[in-house]
Design a protein around this motif. Structure first.
Motif, short mmCIF file in Angstrom:
data_model
loop_
_atom_site.label_atom_id
_atom_site.label_comp_id
_atom_site.label_asym_id
_atom_site.label_seq_id
_atom_site.Cartn_x
_atom_site.Cartn_y
_atom_site.Cartn_z
N ILE A 190 0.84 -1.19 0.00
CA ILE A 190 0.00 0.00 0.00
C ILE A 190 0.88 1.24 0.00
O ILE A 190 2.03 1.21 0.43
N HIS A 191 0.34 2.36 -0.48
CA HIS A 191 1.07 3.62 -0.47
C HIS A 191 1.09 4.20 0.93
O HIS A 191 2.11 4.68 1.41
N ALA A 192 -0.09 4.23 1.58
CA ALA A 192 -0.27 4.62 2.98
C ALA A 192 -0.18 6.12 3.23
O ALA A 192 -0.27 6.54 4.39
N ASP A 193 -0.04 6.93 2.19
CA ASP A 193 0.06 8.38 2.40
C ASP A 193 -0.34 9.15 1.14
O ASP A 193 0.23 10.17 0.81
N LEU A 194 -1.38 8.66 0.44
CA LEU A 194 -1.71 9.23 -0.86
C LEU A 194 -2.62 10.45 -0.71
O LEU A 194 -3.78 10.45 -1.11
N PHE A 195 -2.07 11.50 -0.14
CA PHE A 195 -2.76 12.77 0.03
C PHE A 195 -2.68 13.57 -1.28
O PHE A 195 -1.87 13.26 -2.16
N PRO A 196 -3.52 14.61 -1.41
CA PRO A 196 -3.49 15.38 -2.66
C PRO A 196 -2.10 15.90 -3.05
O PRO A 196 -1.78 15.95 -4.24
N ASP A 197 -1.26 16.26 -2.07
CA ASP A 197 0.06 16.80 -2.44
C ASP A 197 1.03 15.71 -2.88
O ASP A 197 2.17 16.01 -3.23
N ASN A 198 0.57 14.46 -2.89
CA ASN A 198 1.40 13.37 -3.41
C ASN A 198 0.88 12.82 -4.74
O ASN A 198 1.32 11.76 -5.18
N VAL A 199 -0.03 13.56 -5.36
CA VAL A 199 -0.61 13.15 -6.64
C VAL A 199 -0.54 14.33 -7.60
O VAL A 199 -1.05 15.41 -7.31
N PHE A 200 0.10 14.13 -8.75
CA PHE A 200 0.26 15.19 -9.73
C PHE A 200 -0.74 15.03 -10.88
O PHE A 200 -1.05 13.91 -11.30
N PHE A 201 -1.20 16.18 -11.37
CA PHE A 201 -2.08 16.23 -12.53
C PHE A 201 -1.52 17.21 -13.55
O PHE A 201 -0.91 18.22 -13.19
N ILE A 202 -1.75 16.90 -14.81
CA ILE A 202 -1.55 17.87 -15.90
C ILE A 202 -2.93 18.07 -16.51
O ILE A 202 -3.49 17.16 -17.11
N GLY A 203 -3.49 19.23 -16.27
CA GLY A 203 -4.88 19.45 -16.62
C GLY A 203 -5.74 18.53 -15.78
O GLY A 203 -5.61 18.48 -14.55
N GLY A 208 1.14 11.44 -12.14
CA GLY A 208 2.11 10.69 -11.34
C GLY A 208 1.78 10.65 -9.86
O GLY A 208 1.06 11.52 -9.34
N LEU A 209 2.31 9.64 -9.19
CA LEU A 209 2.20 9.46 -7.75
C LEU A 209 3.59 9.58 -7.16
O LEU A 209 4.55 9.02 -7.70
N ILE A 210 3.72 10.29 -6.04
CA ILE A 210 5.04 10.49 -5.44
C ILE A 210 5.01 10.13 -3.95
O ILE A 210 3.97 9.78 -3.41
N ASP A 211 6.17 10.24 -3.31
CA ASP A 211 6.35 10.11 -1.86
C ASP A 211 5.87 8.75 -1.35
O ASP A 211 4.86 8.64 -0.65
N PHE A 212 6.65 7.74 -1.64
CA PHE A 212 6.33 6.38 -1.24
C PHE A 212 7.03 5.97 0.06
O PHE A 212 7.16 4.77 0.34
N TYR A 213 7.42 6.93 0.89
CA TYR A 213 8.25 6.61 2.04
C TYR A 213 7.47 6.16 3.27
O TYR A 213 8.05 5.98 4.35
N PHE A 214 6.15 5.97 3.12
CA PHE A 214 5.37 5.25 4.13
C PHE A 214 4.86 3.92 3.57
O PHE A 214 4.11 3.21 4.25
#
Length: 323
Positions: A190-203, A208-214
């Motif tokens: 599991i990612h365990a920390d998939l908050f909005p600031d860890n998800v990128f959008f173009i339009g 992309g998904l980032i910050d997998f350190y949890f």
């Protein structure tokens, strides 16, 4: 600003020379984030993120995190890809810190998530869970039920400094979850920390998904409950059922929840709210007031927790009954 460790031009240039990244053009600290120091680094061969792992990160876990990123990339998940140096290594050292380069992902995170963002996240989370099924490395979740007790013990005498009655609320909730927490749900990475600031959008497209350190191994439906808490409440803390239905329906379009997951979901949502209440309350009490990073408000998760305590059925979150 989340730059705990400064990097000099000379040190960074020497480090880059051990990679096939070209020449250093510029670099700048990234203000967001609370766990590690991050720099965006521009070279003659592209743009990269350099992460310096601070003391809260156990370096023994880094092979799990970085190996997971490589595994997910190979399976089509858009997430940071670690860059190996000329010796084939992903971990390096700079300014007295263990560090790693990853490629730069384009996009911005949504400050005002809409139902369409929630649907994209739900689908991406299901894709991540399915792609991670074949990842053989394992990392137990240190921030699950047993870890919550240990974390609360570290600040329980001061809990009411955050908010009057907080200690009583947490004690009540821990006792309830000790009885109700499910033990045998479908699980995996599991990612365990998939908050909005860890998800990128173009339009409107998720990029992309980032910050997998949890990231860790735990129940997949618990990860979905974390996302529900992070994405489906408004700034006034009201629950947005439209966003919740979009998130869950998109997730279930790829990985339908089992009957056991459906039944357990209100408990999982309570546990997810408590997990972030605990870490935020701990940081609220233990962060130096002069620190560059401002801790998140724990009371936002008190409001979420109280909402979940009143939920009687997973249907209230927009989950459809499963067979």
């Amino acid at each position: 600003m989340a730059v705990y460790t400064e990097v000099t031009d000379d040190d960074l240039s020497r480090l880059i020379a051990s990679y096939d990244l070209g020449a250093l053009l510029s670099y700048k600290g990234i203000a967001e984030g609370v766990e590690n120091t991050n720099y965006v680094v521009h070279t003659s061969k592209g743009t990269f993120i350099l992460t310096l792992y601070e003391r809260r990160v156990d370096t023994a876990d880094l092979p799990f995190f970085l190996g997971l990123l490589e595994h997910l990339n190979k399976r089509g998940i858009s997430c940071p890809l670690p860059v190996r140096n000329r010796a084939g290594e992903v971990l390096t050292e700079i300014s007295g810190r263990t560090a790693a380069f990853v490629n730069f992902l384009e996009g911005v995170w949504p400050r005002r998530p809409q139902a369409s963002h929630c649907a994209a996240v739900g689908r991406a989370l299901a894709e991540l869970h399915l792609a991670g099924e074949s990842y053989t490395a394992e990392r137990p979740n240190a921030l699950s039920l047993e870890g919550w007790h240990a974390l609360f013990d570290r600040f329980a005498p001061r809990a009411d400094e955050v908010s009057k009655g907080l200690g009583t609320l947490i004690n009540y909730e821990l006792a309830y979850l000790d009885r109700a927490w499910p033990k045998t749900l479908p699980s995996g990475v599991i990612h365990a920390d998939l908050f909005p600031d860890n998800v990128f959008f173009i339009g409107d497209k998720l990029s992309g998904l980032i910050d997998f350190y949890f990231a860790c191994n735990d129940a997949w439906a618990y990860d979905l409950a974390i996302c529900l808490n992070a994405w489906c409440f408004e700034p006034d803390f009201s629950f947005n059922a439209t966003k919740s239905r979009a998130l869950i329906a998109a997730y279930q379009s790829l990985r339908p929840l089992t009957a056991a997951e459906y039944a357990a979901f209100p408990v999982l949502a309570r546990g997810a709210a408590l997990r972030f209440l605990l870490t935020r309350a701990h940081d609220w009490l233990h962060t130096d007031p002069n620190a560059l990073v401002k801790p998140h408000d724990p009371l936002a998760y008190v409001r979420r927790l109280r909402f979940h305590q009143e939920v009687k059925s997973a249907a209230e979150y927009g989950l459809e009954t499963t067979s």
